[in-house]
Design a protein around this motif. Structure first.
Motif, PDB file in Angstrom:
ATOM      1  N   UNK A 503       0.684  -1.236  -0.081  1.00  0.00           N
ATOM      2  CA  UNK A 503      -0.009   0.164   0.099  1.00  0.00           C
ATOM      3  C   UNK A 503       1.028   1.106  -0.151  1.00  0.00           C
ATOM      4  N   UNK A 504       1.167   1.880  -1.263  1.00  0.00           N
ATOM      5  CA  UNK A 504       1.987   2.750  -1.353  1.00  0.00           C
ATOM      6  C   UNK A 504       1.430   4.323  -1.108  1.00  0.00           C
ATOM      7  N   UNK A 505       1.791   5.063  -0.452  1.00  0.00           N
ATOM      8  CA  UNK A 505       1.249   6.424  -0.002  1.00  0.00           C
ATOM      9  C   UNK A 505       2.413   7.479  -0.591  1.00  0.00           C
ATOM     10  N   UNK A 506       1.749   8.757  -1.345  1.00  0.00           N
ATOM     11  CA  UNK A 506       2.699   9.599  -1.641  1.00  0.00           C
ATOM     12  C   UNK A 506       3.321  10.253  -0.578  1.00  0.00           C
ATOM     13  N   UNK A 507       4.629  10.385  -0.581  1.00  0.00           N
ATOM     14  CA  UNK A 507       5.416  10.983   0.684  1.00  0.00           C
ATOM     15  C   UNK A 507       5.145  12.510   0.770  1.00  0.00           C
ATOM     16  N   UNK A 508       5.035  13.014   1.879  1.00  0.00           N
ATOM     17  CA  UNK A 508       5.024  14.508   1.742  1.00  0.00           C
ATOM     18  C   UNK A 508       5.889  14.920   3.039  1.00  0.00           C
ATOM     19  N   UNK A 509       6.025  16.059   3.139  1.00  0.00           N
ATOM     20  CA  UNK A 509       6.679  17.024   4.183  1.00  0.00           C
ATOM     21  C   UNK A 509       5.506  17.265   5.197  1.00  0.00           C
ATOM     22  N   UNK A 510       5.821  17.521   6.364  1.00  0.00           N
ATOM     23  CA  UNK A 510       5.130  17.862   7.207  1.00  0.00           C
ATOM     24  C   UNK A 510       5.138  19.668   7.259  1.00  0.00           C
ATOM     25  N   UNK A 511       4.277  20.316   7.901  1.00  0.00           N
ATOM     26  CA  UNK A 511       4.314  21.743   7.740  1.00  0.00           C
ATOM     27  C   UNK A 511       5.745  22.360   8.252  1.00  0.00           C
ATOM     28  N   UNK A 512       6.099  21.513   9.422  1.00  0.00           N
ATOM     29  CA  UNK A 512       7.248  22.041  10.069  1.00  0.00           C
ATOM     30  C   UNK A 512       8.666  21.981   9.513  1.00  0.00           C
ATOM     31  N   UNK A 513       8.551  20.627   8.636  1.00  0.00           N
ATOM     32  CA  UNK A 513       9.646  20.324   7.875  1.00  0.00           C
ATOM     33  C   UNK A 513       9.696  21.444   6.580  1.00  0.00           C
ATOM     34  N   UNK A 514       8.878  21.655   5.857  1.00  0.00           N
ATOM     35  CA  UNK A 514       8.805  22.627   4.922  1.00  0.00           C
ATOM     36  C   UNK A 514       9.116  24.187   5.583  1.00  0.00           C
ATOM     37  N   UNK A 515       8.596  24.439   6.727  1.00  0.00           N
ATOM     38  CA  UNK A 515       9.051  25.768   7.119  1.00  0.00           C
ATOM     39  C   UNK A 515      10.448  25.808   7.594  1.00  0.00           C
TER      40      UNK A 515
END
Length: 822
Positions: A503-515
């Motif tokens: 079950x592959x989910x698209x990886x994404x960054x948290x708001x804190x990581x983006x900040x």
């Protein structure tokens, strides 16, 4: 380790298998072969010849004319300048048409020029010479591996060497050598027996191991020698046997050749036999001169601090209490598992030998070996692990080899201390579990056959199996290891390629990581350099940073095994690391420093720790020196408060954080009169300003430093990715300046709150542009001047409109004790 295929062929049937094909299969099955080596590839056409007659050259005093029998109908004449040849000797002879890999050249490095040399008939001072007799150097052979061989003179072969045969057959130079690149977990394959068992299993060939039997014709060792393990946790087994009536001499050529295949120098029959059994069975052993052992007693113990041992290489070693030694009643006689002592060395006068076969602690041997810089075949094997159950068999094997040579009499019985034998390891699994793990469906019979070939014992109970692990497989510990054994012998190439379900989910960054990434880019674009410091600190630095001991930063987590005394705790603030980095740069005459760090700090929920600490991601920066580098046309202006304020405002603007208030900072790191906090909803978003003079004095920093510190977790609730667009105004603004006398107790924030409230919705901007206290200002007051801008979106404001709002502002200010300046 090197594997001689000639030697391997005596232990397992490898007939019909090509070396290159074998190497590929072994590598694919997890027994990697790094190189396939053909010894002496540059030697062609060299045969053995017996010197029949040696005469001096009639026209050259330094030349000798030799007649050789090389297996032809007539002797051949070869002229040489070597002075070590005599009639009756057997030597390697390169006849016309032969090729050698090197030749003597005094101008070349080491006196040897490497390159193909073709031998031709020639004349020396008028006499014909049908070739040449060869030295070890000319054949690129390591003369150290051939006892009695000189680097320059002609190589003298053993007296029983057949005449007229290809030189490759003499020292097994027609062998093929596998240079192995074994992984540390496969300790069982660091021996010829282990390689034979593995090869037999992989290629399904018959394995024939030597049958070990000792005659024991001498009196019992009991009562004449003793062994003792003083520390059983560092030695799982210790065995010893006694050899008497020992005759020191050369080993048989087949033993010397097999030692040479692993680049081990033959020494004498006793030492060679020990090295041979180590290669054959994987058990390192050591030999002691029985008569040099005080009390004829050997004890395994730790060395005493400062104890001295001269090892076999003649080096004086000062030991520590972490080193394992074999000691007699007087002191250490060997460095356990690494190297023996010179005081118990086997010499030509030795008549009785005490043999040692033991299994030492791997970690202890590794530490001693690395500390002393002593790496050996023995220590390498101990580091990877030794099978204790074969120690006694290896000891009997060396006795058997020497008995067969007539080199000794073996005393009856064996001394054997084996305090804690390991029980058999039985792994319970099933055929289905093995197949599921591999992803294939092999028949039960095939799985059983593979495991049996690998010397596992399989008991089947309704397809649930109990597998007994052979004692030499120290790397097999569970059902997954069994499945991997089946897979590699079956052949990884035979396993069909399938796409596993996931079950592959698209990886994404948290708001804190983006900040964090956005802040990093913003600070770098502002001219700052990112640094990375240790996640550790010392609480003394917190005191030097002006923090009171009641502050939460002192509630730090102590490290059980710190990297140094300077860093005993996990950090609770980024400031100590940054200020040390700043101080280091200033000490290196780099006075222009602008650095920042993004990293985690750690706060325990309770001490001692019972659960994971709270990790807070923080950003801190320090600026010192000037804004730009020296030189025209740069403005060589020092950093000030407004530089650090502008950088912080830029960061917050990039994060979409607006409508925050500014207050006087209470952070003890900063100067109380030249610092501020940006606050929103009662939370301090960031503290910034000039570092406190006391902090600079504590760190012996002579120039002003500015900095800021913020917590991403505090910012997280206010970060906005939305960008608000505002149309360009159609109508002009109306600007007014307001100079007022303000009571000292009122702050700028108080005044701005009054002006903003009474200015109404048309007050577009409000800026404090002057602050003064002096002779012209009444006592208890300060002069503050503001610039106000009014604008309406639908019309041009009139003076009367603006005057009305200014009057309301002034009236409210006067109610709060303020006065308009005249």
């Amino acid at each position: 380790m090197n594997v001689s295929l000639k030697w391997l062929g005596t232990l397992v049937d490898i007939k019909g298998l090509k070396p290159e094909d074998m190497a590929e299969v072994l590598t694919c099955d997890g027994i990697p072969v790094e190189h396939v080596i053909h010894p002496a590839p540059g030697i062609k056409g060299v045969v053995t010849g017996k010197i029949l007659k040696v005469e001096k050259h009639p026209d050259a005093a330094h030349l000798l004319v030799c007649q050789l029998d090389v297996g032809q109908d007539e002797p051949v004449q070869i002229i040489t300048s070597a002075d070590n040849v005599k009639a009756g000797q057997i030597v390697p002879a390169a006849l016309p048409g032969a090729h050698l890999p090197a030749k003597h050249d005094h101008n070349a490095p080491g006196g040897i020029k490497v390159g193909d040399v073709k031998i031709k008939k020639g004349k020396l001072r008028g006499l014909p010479s049908a070739g040449m007799m060869c030295s070890a150097s000319e054949m690129l052979l390591d003369y150290n591996l051939y006892p009695g061989t000189e680097p320059e003179g002609i190589m003298i072969l053993p007296a029983n060497t057949p005449v007229g045969v290809d030189f490759h057959h003499v020292f097994d130079l027609d062998d093929v050598i596998f240079e192995m690149e074994l992984t540390p977990n496969r300790a069982d394959c660091f021996s010829m027996v282990g390689m034979a068992l593995e090869t037999g299993a992989i290629f399904n060939r018959k394995v024939t191991l030597p049958k070990v039997k000792v005659k024991e014709e001498g009196p019992s060792i009991n009562g004449r020698a003793s062994i003792h393990i003083a520390e059983p946790e560092y030695c799982s087994r210790f065995c010893s046997r006694l050899l008497e009536n020992v005759k020191i001499g050369r080993s048989p050529e087949w033993i010397e050749s097999r030692l040479r295949s692993n680049n081990i120098r033959p020494i004498n029959n006793i030492v060679d036999a020990a090295n041979y059994v180590m290669l054959e069975m994987g058990q390192p052993m050591h030999t002691y001169d029985y008569d040099k052992i005080a009390g004829h007693s050997l004890t395994l113990r730790h060395a005493k601090d400062g104890e001295v041992l001269v090892t076999l290489d003649g080096e004086k070693r000062t030991l520590t209490s972490a080193d394992l030694v074999i000691a007699d009643e007087k002191g250490a006689v060997g460095l356990a598992g690494v190297m023996g002592g010179l005081n118990s060395e086997i010499t030509e006068s030795t008549t009785s030998v005490l043999l040692e076969s033991a299994v030492f602690d791997s970690a202890s041997i590794r530490r001693t070996s690395r500390r002393l810089g002593l790496r050996s075949e023995a220590s390498g094997r101990y580091e990877k692990g030794i099978n204790a159950k074969r120690s006694a068999e290896a000891l009997n094997r060396i006795c058997q080899i020497l008995e067969e040579q007539g080199a000794c009499t073996v005393a009856a019985d064996m001394l054997d201390e084996y305090p804690n034998p390991k029980p058999e390891q039985v792994i319970h699994t099933s055929f289905d579990a093995i197949n599921d793990y591999i992803g294939i469906h092999l028949p039960d019979e095939q799985i059983t056959d593979i495991l049996t070939r690998l010397h596992f014992k399989v008991e089947n109970n309704n397809r649930e199996i109990a597998v007994t692990v052979p004692e030499f497989r120290l790397d097999v510990e569970g059902r997954h290891d069994l499945a991997e054994e089946v897979a590699r012998v079956y052949g990884y190439a035979n396993i069909p390629i399938t796409t596993p379900w996931s079950a592959i989910a698209e990886g994404e960054m948290s708001q804190e990581q983006e900040a964090s990434i956005l802040i990093e880019d913003t600070l770098i674009n502002s001219g700052l350099s990112q640094v990375l410091n240790y996640s550790f600190m010392h609480k003394d630095d917190l005191k030097r940073l002006n923090y009171p001991e009641t502050h939460k930063v002192f509630n730090a987590i102590p490290i059980m095994n710190p990297i140094s005394e300077e860093y005993p705790d996990l950090r609770t603030t980024l400031m100590p690391g940054l200020i040390h980095t700043l101080k280091y740069n200033l000490a290196q005459k780099n006075s222009e420093v602008s650095i920042f760090e993004i990293g985690r700090v750690y706060y325990p929920k309770a001490l001692p720790l019972t659960e994971l600490p709270v990790e807070d991601n923080r950003v801190s920066a320090l600026l010192s020196g000037t804004v730009s580098e020296e030189g025209y046309p740069n403005d060589h202006r020092p950093y000030d408060f407004f530089d650090i304020k502008g950088i912080v405002e830029n960061v917050l603007a990039k994060l979409g954080i607006t409508d925050y208030d500014i207050q006087r900072s209470v952070c003890p790191v900063f100067h109380p009169g030249v610092s501020a906090d940006f606050v929103k909803d009662g939370k301090v978003l960031v503290s910034f300003g000039e570092l406190h003079p006391a902090v600079l004095d504590n760190f012996d920093i002579k120039q002003k430093v500015y900095g800021f510190s913020m917590s991403l977790s505090e910012l997280n609730d206010y970060i906005s990715g939305e960008v608000a667009f505002q149309p360009i105004p159609k109508f002009p603004a109306s600007a007014r300046d307001l100079a007022i006398l303000v009571p000292e107790e009122l702050s700028d924030a108080d005044v701005e709150a009054i002006i903003t409230k009474r200015g109404g919705k048309h007050l577009e901007s409000l800026t404090l542009f002057d602050l003064y206290q002096g002779k012209q200002v009444p006592e208890g007051y300060k002069s503050m001047a503001y610039s106000l801008a009014f604008r309406a979106p639908d019309r041009t404001l009139t003076d009367s409109d603006v005057d009305t709002w200014i009057k309301k502002i002034v009236d409210d200010l006067e109610k709060n004790g303020c006065k308009l300046r005249e």
